[in-house]
Design an enzyme around this catalytic site. Structure first.
Site, PDB file in Angstrom:
ATOM      1  N   HIS A 108       0.827  -1.209   0.000  1.00  0.00           N
ATOM      2  CA  HIS A 108       0.000   0.000   0.000  1.00  0.00           C
ATOM      3  C   HIS A 108       0.859   1.256   0.000  1.00  0.00           C
ATOM      4  O   HIS A 108       1.886   1.315   0.681  1.00  0.00           O
ATOM      5  CB  HIS A 108      -0.908   0.032   1.236  1.00  0.00           C
ATOM      6  CG  HIS A 108      -1.837  -1.139   1.331  1.00  0.00           C
ATOM      7  ND1 HIS A 108      -1.418  -2.372   1.777  1.00  0.00           N
ATOM      8  CD2 HIS A 108      -3.153  -1.264   1.019  1.00  0.00           C
ATOM      9  CE1 HIS A 108      -2.450  -3.212   1.739  1.00  0.00           C
ATOM     10  NE2 HIS A 108      -3.504  -2.563   1.279  1.00  0.00           N
ATOM     11  N   LYS A 118      -1.074  -8.021  -4.768  1.00  0.00           N
ATOM     12  CA  LYS A 118      -2.032  -6.922  -4.594  1.00  0.00           C
ATOM     13  C   LYS A 118      -1.272  -5.633  -4.323  1.00  0.00           C
ATOM     14  O   LYS A 118      -0.329  -5.621  -3.528  1.00  0.00           O
ATOM     15  CB  LYS A 118      -2.986  -7.208  -3.433  1.00  0.00           C
ATOM     16  CG  LYS A 118      -3.947  -6.047  -3.143  1.00  0.00           C
ATOM     17  CD  LYS A 118      -4.707  -6.246  -1.840  1.00  0.00           C
ATOM     18  CE  LYS A 118      -5.464  -4.980  -1.467  1.00  0.00           C
ATOM     19  NZ  LYS A 118      -6.064  -5.059  -0.117  1.00  0.00           N
TER      20      LYS A 118
END
Length: 218
Positions: A116, A142
């Site tokens: 992230h 991800k």
């Protein structure tokens, strides 16, 4: 797949929210770090529901403030109970330990390795490096980065297309909404949508609105 985050603070509320969410989405993400309290039995119950079990560390933008040892043990319990997915950070030193445990016990759990950046979308070479590292560890890569422009959005869509079928990629913020709408068509295995105004990240589209848009464009 459409994934709806469950961000309740109470376990029973989270179970009820998940059941309601699955009327609209394909899977839910249980944000375990947002719960007031959680134990192994709770994880066992969550694992029975089509879900991603996420216990996001505080250092990665989450709310988990207890010991990392407890966090890893809870994730191992999710693996033991064959949760559909667990999510573990790329920066977590014990991510390979979870993969090894999964393989040793023959669990069916798929492991998502995540990254992230809540401030920006890095350059594409840096994102490729992140995705390659994640895929060397887990089953699915991800990344969620903050998109400030059309250029950022195009970078993210490009990566989805490049790693089609083994990636979840998200552009957070208003500029990144297109990544949530077009993600499935570009190769992301799922996209996140909110329900009832409960969003876990900036830019999530309401699930009913998202389904209407997807119906129109497909």
């Amino acid at each position: 797949m459409i994934c709806i985050p469950v961000i309740d603070k109470d376990v029973s509320d989270a179970i009820n929210s998940a059941k309601e969410a699955l009327k609209y989405g394909d899977i839910v993400e249980f944000r375990i770090d947002l719960l007031n309290d959680v134990n192994f039995k709770d994880i066992e119950e969550f694992s029975k529901i089509p879900s991603i079990i996420t216990i996001r560390a505080e250092w990665e933008g989450g709310a988990w403030r207890k010991s990392n040892e407890e966090r890893i043990e809870l994730l191992k319990n999710a693996i033991k109970n064959n949760a559909k997915f667990i999510d573990i950070e790329l920066k977590e030193e014990k991510n390979l330990e979870l993969v090894k445990y999964r393989n040793e016990i023959g669990s069916t759990t798929k492991i998502i390795v995540s990254y992230h950046d809540f401030e920006k979308t890095p350059e594409i070479d840096e994102l490729i490096d992140v995705v390659e590292k994640e895929l060397k560890i887990g089953d699915i890569a991800k990344f969620a980065t903050f998109a400030h422009s059309k250029e950022d959005t195009l970078k993210i869509l490009n990566l989805m297309n490049r790693y089609s079928g083994k990636i979840i990629a998200i552009g957070m913020g208003e500029s990144g909404k297109l990544t949530r709408i077009l993600g499935l068509d570009f190769g992301s295995i799922l996209t996140f949508a909110s329900m009832g105004g409960k969003a876990s990240a900036p830019g999530q589209v309401d699930v009913k609105k998202l389904k209407e848009i997807l119906k129109l464009i497909n």
